[in-house]
Every structure is written in C-alpha cells, then in structure tokens.
Design an enzyme around this catalytic site. Structure first.
Site, PDB file in Angstrom:
ATOM      1  N   ASN A 129       0.800  -1.224   0.000  1.00 23.52           N
ATOM      2  CA  ASN A 129       0.000   0.000   0.000  1.00 23.52           C
ATOM      3  C   ASN A 129       0.836   1.278   0.000  1.00 23.52           C
ATOM      4  O   ASN A 129       0.379   2.303  -0.478  1.00 23.52           O
ATOM      5  CB  ASN A 129      -0.956   0.024   1.195  1.00 23.52           C
ATOM      6  CG  ASN A 129      -0.300  -0.424   2.476  1.00 23.52           C
ATOM      7  OD1 ASN A 129       0.214  -1.531   2.552  1.00 23.52           O
ATOM      8  ND2 ASN A 129      -0.311   0.427   3.475  1.00 23.52           N
ATOM      9  N   GLN A 184      -4.633  -3.806  -2.253  1.00 25.95           N
ATOM     10  CA  GLN A 184      -4.117  -2.749  -3.143  1.00 25.95           C
ATOM     11  C   GLN A 184      -3.905  -3.255  -4.563  1.00 25.95           C
ATOM     12  O   GLN A 184      -3.617  -2.473  -5.463  1.00 25.95           O
ATOM     13  CB  GLN A 184      -2.788  -2.202  -2.605  1.00 25.95           C
ATOM     14  CG  GLN A 184      -2.922  -1.412  -1.322  1.00 25.95           C
ATOM     15  CD  GLN A 184      -3.598  -0.062  -1.500  1.00 25.95           C
ATOM     16  OE1 GLN A 184      -3.660   0.481  -2.609  1.00 25.95           O
ATOM     17  NE2 GLN A 184      -4.117   0.487  -0.422  1.00 25.95           N
ATOM     18  N   HIS A 188     -13.568  -0.411  -1.174  1.00 17.29           N
ATOM     19  CA  HIS A 188     -13.336   1.032  -1.356  1.00 17.29           C
ATOM     20  C   HIS A 188     -12.006   1.348  -2.024  1.00 17.29           C
ATOM     21  O   HIS A 188     -11.733   2.502  -2.349  1.00 17.29           O
ATOM     22  CB  HIS A 188     -13.486   1.783  -0.025  1.00 17.29           C
ATOM     23  CG  HIS A 188     -12.363   1.639   0.956  1.00 17.29           C
ATOM     24  ND1 HIS A 188     -11.419   2.628   1.130  1.00 17.29           N
ATOM     25  CD2 HIS A 188     -12.034   0.660   1.825  1.00 17.29           C
ATOM     26  CE1 HIS A 188     -10.565   2.255   2.076  1.00 17.29           C
ATOM     27  NE2 HIS A 188     -10.918   1.062   2.517  1.00 17.29           N
ATOM     28  N   THR A 201     -25.795  -9.914   9.896  1.00 21.25           N
ATOM     29  CA  THR A 201     -26.679  -9.667   8.756  1.00 21.25           C
ATOM     30  C   THR A 201     -25.888  -9.035   7.618  1.00 21.25           C
ATOM     31  O   THR A 201     -25.103  -8.108   7.841  1.00 21.25           O
ATOM     32  CB  THR A 201     -27.840  -8.736   9.190  1.00 21.25           C
ATOM     33  OG1 THR A 201     -28.530  -9.387  10.264  1.00 21.25           O
ATOM     34  CG2 THR A 201     -28.786  -8.454   8.049  1.00 21.25           C
ATOM     35  N   CYS A 219       2.092  10.904  12.181  1.00 17.68           N
ATOM     36  CA  CYS A 219       2.409  11.736  13.330  1.00 17.68           C
ATOM     37  C   CYS A 219       1.579  11.261  14.514  1.00 17.68           C
ATOM     38  O   CYS A 219       0.383  11.499  14.566  1.00 17.68           O
ATOM     39  CB  CYS A 219       2.098  13.186  12.994  1.00 17.68           C
ATOM     40  SG  CYS A 219       2.803  14.308  14.182  1.00 17.68           S
TER      41      CYS A 219
HETATM   42  N1  PLP Z   1      -4.597  -4.112   3.423  1.00 13.90           N
HETATM   43  C1  PLP Z   1      -4.037  -3.149   2.679  1.00 13.90           C
HETATM   44  C2  PLP Z   1      -2.845  -3.472   1.842  1.00 13.90           C
HETATM   45  C3  PLP Z   1      -4.568  -1.860   2.682  1.00 13.90           C
HETATM   46  O1  PLP Z   1      -3.994  -0.901   1.950  1.00 13.90           O
HETATM   47  C4  PLP Z   1      -5.701  -1.592   3.488  1.00 13.90           C
HETATM   48  C5  PLP Z   1      -6.270  -0.223   3.573  1.00 13.90           C
HETATM   49  O2  PLP Z   1      -5.548   0.756   3.635  1.00 13.90           O
HETATM   50  C6  PLP Z   1      -6.267  -2.642   4.228  1.00 13.90           C
HETATM   51  C7  PLP Z   1      -5.681  -3.889   4.172  1.00 13.90           C
HETATM   52  C8  PLP Z   1      -7.470  -2.443   5.083  1.00 13.90           C
HETATM   53  O3  PLP Z   1      -8.640  -2.334   4.306  1.00 13.90           O
HETATM   54  P1  PLP Z   1      -9.914  -1.586   4.903  1.00 13.90           P
HETATM   55  O4  PLP Z   1      -9.664  -0.124   4.779  1.00 13.90           O
HETATM   56  O5  PLP Z   1     -11.062  -2.045   4.048  1.00 13.90           O
HETATM   57  O6  PLP Z   1     -10.086  -2.026   6.311  1.00 13.90           O
END
Ligand code: PLP
Length: 374
Positions: free
Chosen positions: A143, A173, A195, A231, A319
C-alpha cells in the site's frame, strides 16, 4: 480543479457501484436470511453479487466470505487460519497493520525481511518456514510503495517447507491494477476491500479455498456458512460486485493510461526537484504508485502546503502524539529515518487525469523549495 492523488487511501465510488447499491438502501431492504418474498429478493441480489465477486477473484461462489472491511478479511485469514491449526505465523515485514498486528496478537510471529525495493527475501522466508507454521501471509501489492510480491515463488516454498500452513495474500491494493484471479491463484486465502477499487467503504471479501478451514472470529447467526456471522450488508456487497466488474472491464486500458501518467509525474519530480529520490523499482510496482523522498523536508509539513494548493496526497510517516514515526515499510526497506520522514506517496487512480499530474508537477517543486528556504 484540485488533484486527488491519494487513491491508495481510498477511491471515489464508481457510478456503476452507486447505481447498483441505491435500490438496496430504499425499496429492496430485505434481510437475505429470511423466508419471504422481500428476503428472497435480497438473497437473489446477494447470490448474484457472490457469483460476480467469485468470478473476478478466480474462486467458486462457495469460497467467498463477505466481510465488513479489508481489515476484517485479513484478521479472519490470520486469526481464523491460526485458530484452525495452531503454530507460529510468518509474514513479510511490509504487511499492512491489518495483517502485521493480527500476527503479533497471536504472540509467535516470524517476520521476513525485504530488499531495498520492498521485495520479500525468499531465502529468509525459506529459513523461517518449517512444518509447525500455521499461517504465512505475504501481500500481493504493498500500500505504501506499490511493490508487487512474487507470490508464486512464495507459494512454492510454503508448499515444500511448511506443508500444513495456509498461505494468505492481502490483495487489497492489487485489485485495481493486477489480474488477482490469476496472480493470487496459488494462495489459500485472498483478501480484498471494495473502497480501494471504486466500491463503498466498510465491505470486503476473503476467498477461503475449498478444503481450507478458518475458524470464525465473529460469532452469531452463522451467516456465510458459519464463517462470518452478521446480517449481510446487501447494498455494500452488491456495489462491491458492480465496482469489481467495472474495474476488470477497463483494467488493462486503465493500467496503461495511469502508468504513463505515473511515469510522467515521477520523472518530472525527480528531474525538477534537487534531492528527490524515487522509492522502489517501477518494474515491480503497481501502475498507480508514485513514492518519492525529498532530502531535508518533513513530509507532514509538505502535506500541509500541498493540501492548501489542492494536491491531496499522503506521507510515509504518521504523526503520533507529536512525534513523527517513520513507517515500518520504509524502515524495512532500509531507508534512513531522515529519508522516511521526507517521503511522499502520490497514488493515482482510474480517475486521474493529465491535469492532475500537471498540477502536482507545478505545486510539489514549489512547496519543497518553500520548505527548504524556511
Ligand atoms: N490491506 C491493505 C494493503 C490496505 O492498503 C488496506 C487499507 O488501507 C487494508 C488492508 C485495510 O482495508 P480496509 O480499509 O477495508 O479495512
């Protein structure tokens, strides 16, 4: 127009996903677990979404477990996987905290080093694997720096040296940029989050391959074949499926277009800003990631100036309680503290335009120069 260059944090929702979810926020409100017509309508939508999600992840519908986030999918993989077969866990040093902290919580985690580009060290991995290991977790794409991990090689080592272990990959990612159905095929467990590819927040999925057991971490009514109670978020799940479909349909073209934009952005900043270094290796990175480090700059301050000028990005440090903490990912890649606190992530997405890149090429050098002159 401001430039949103923080698509690794979250993406704008795709219109297809918004449109798909709206009816389930109004008229089609049924609980899919019920026995009457209103429930049946919701159940049908859930089943259709499951088929779509399974298809795009290279899985069978029965192998999909819908979750409330990517974080939950990672936790279910690690905690649920380890509960089914106790033993040490093994993960790369650059996993998201959703994996790293879940492994740490189990108390016996072995962390595998990465090289300067963020690629897992396969010799170190081999040295840490043995037949007692329960779960191995190596992400498909990182990420922060966008590095793509060699999952097929990882899987071959796991099968040989830790045959009882399950292999989990965090593909959160990766989905916008890579053919996850193919690349994650060697893994037993695969996590995604809506998302990050144009779906809503608060919905994810874990692929649990046939024959692989994970113990539930959320107990209750036994939904999702007893693997995840609660649910269903029907609207979110339907929208995730629509976002997946739209992402895959346009993925090849998006990757080519965004890679060219990313290259122009990174080349422009490296050439135009003295003391600017690009992180990682473009050949082993997802197309949307541009990660840079600026000598003599604190990225927290840089972000404030960029925000004021309409360039929305994020830093390689967080931070916490007044002290700047360099990220564990950059530290694992061998960056010094000074390099890490001076680093900036510009993450492009399917909606990024030439104008966004032009604005960043204008604003970032000026902001860095301003910080350096105090
Ligand atoms: N794993 C990675 C590599 C991510 O970048 C993120 C979110 O930043 C997550 C897991 C977590 O996903 P979520 O925001 O749906 O909890």
């Amino acid at each position: 127009m401001p430039a949103y260059l923080d698509n690794a944090a979250t993406t704008p929702m795709r219109p297809e996903a918004v449109e798909a979810m709206l009816p389930f926020l109004s008229d089609r409100f049924g609980n899919p677990s019920g026995a009457h017509a209103v429930s049946r309508e919701a159940r049908k939508a859930l089943d259709d979404a499951r088929d779509t999600v399974a298809h795009h992840l290279g899985a069978r519908p029965a192998e999909i477990v819908f979750t409330g986030s990517g974080t939950e999918a990672d936790n279910l993989a690690v905690l649920g996987g380890a509960a089914a077969r106790p033993g040490p866990t093994v993960c790369s040093a650059i996993e998201h905290h959703a994996v790293l902290h879940a492994c740490d919580a189990l108390g016996d985690n072995r962390v595998v080093a990465v090289d300067a580009a963020g690629v897992i060290d396969l010799d170190r991995l081999a040295a840490l694997l043995d037949p007692t290991v329960s779960v191995v977790s190596v992400m498909l794409a990182n990420n922060e720096v966008g590095t793509i991990e060699p999952l097929a090689e990882v899987a071959a080592l796991v099968r040989e040296l830790a045959p009882q272990a399950v292999l989990h990959t965090d593909a959160v990612q990766a989905f916008s940029w890579l053919d996850v159905a193919a690349l994650a095929a060697p893994a037993d467990l695969v996590a995604v989050s809506a998302h990050k590819f144009g779906g809503p927040k608060g919905v994810g999925a874990l692929v649990v391959r046939q024959g692989v057991t994970v113990r539930p971490i959320i107990h209750g009514g036994g939904q999702e074949r007893d693997r995840r109670s609660g649910t269903h978020n029907v609207a979110g799940i339907v929208a995730m499926a629509a976002a997946m479909h739209a992402t895959v349909e346009s993925r090849d073209a998006t990757v080519d277009r965004v890679r060219a934009l990313r290259d122009r952005l990174a080349d422009g900043l490296v050439a135009g800003v003295p003391g600017c270094t690009e992180t990682g290796n473009r050949a082993t990175k997802i197309a949307g990631n541009c990660h840079l480090s600026f000598d003599g700059v604190e990225s927290e301050e840089l972000l404030v100036l960029l925000d004021a000028a309409g360039v929305y990005a994020s830093a390689g440090s967080a931070c916490a309680s007044g002290a700047v903490d360099p990220s564990h990912v950059l530290a694992a890649m061998g960056m010094t503290r000074a390099q890490a606190v001076g680093s900036l992530r510009l993450s492009l997405g399917a909606g990024t335009t030439d104008a966004d890149v032009d604005l960043a090429l204008d604003v970032v050098p000026a902001a860095v120069a301003r910080l350096r002159t105090g």
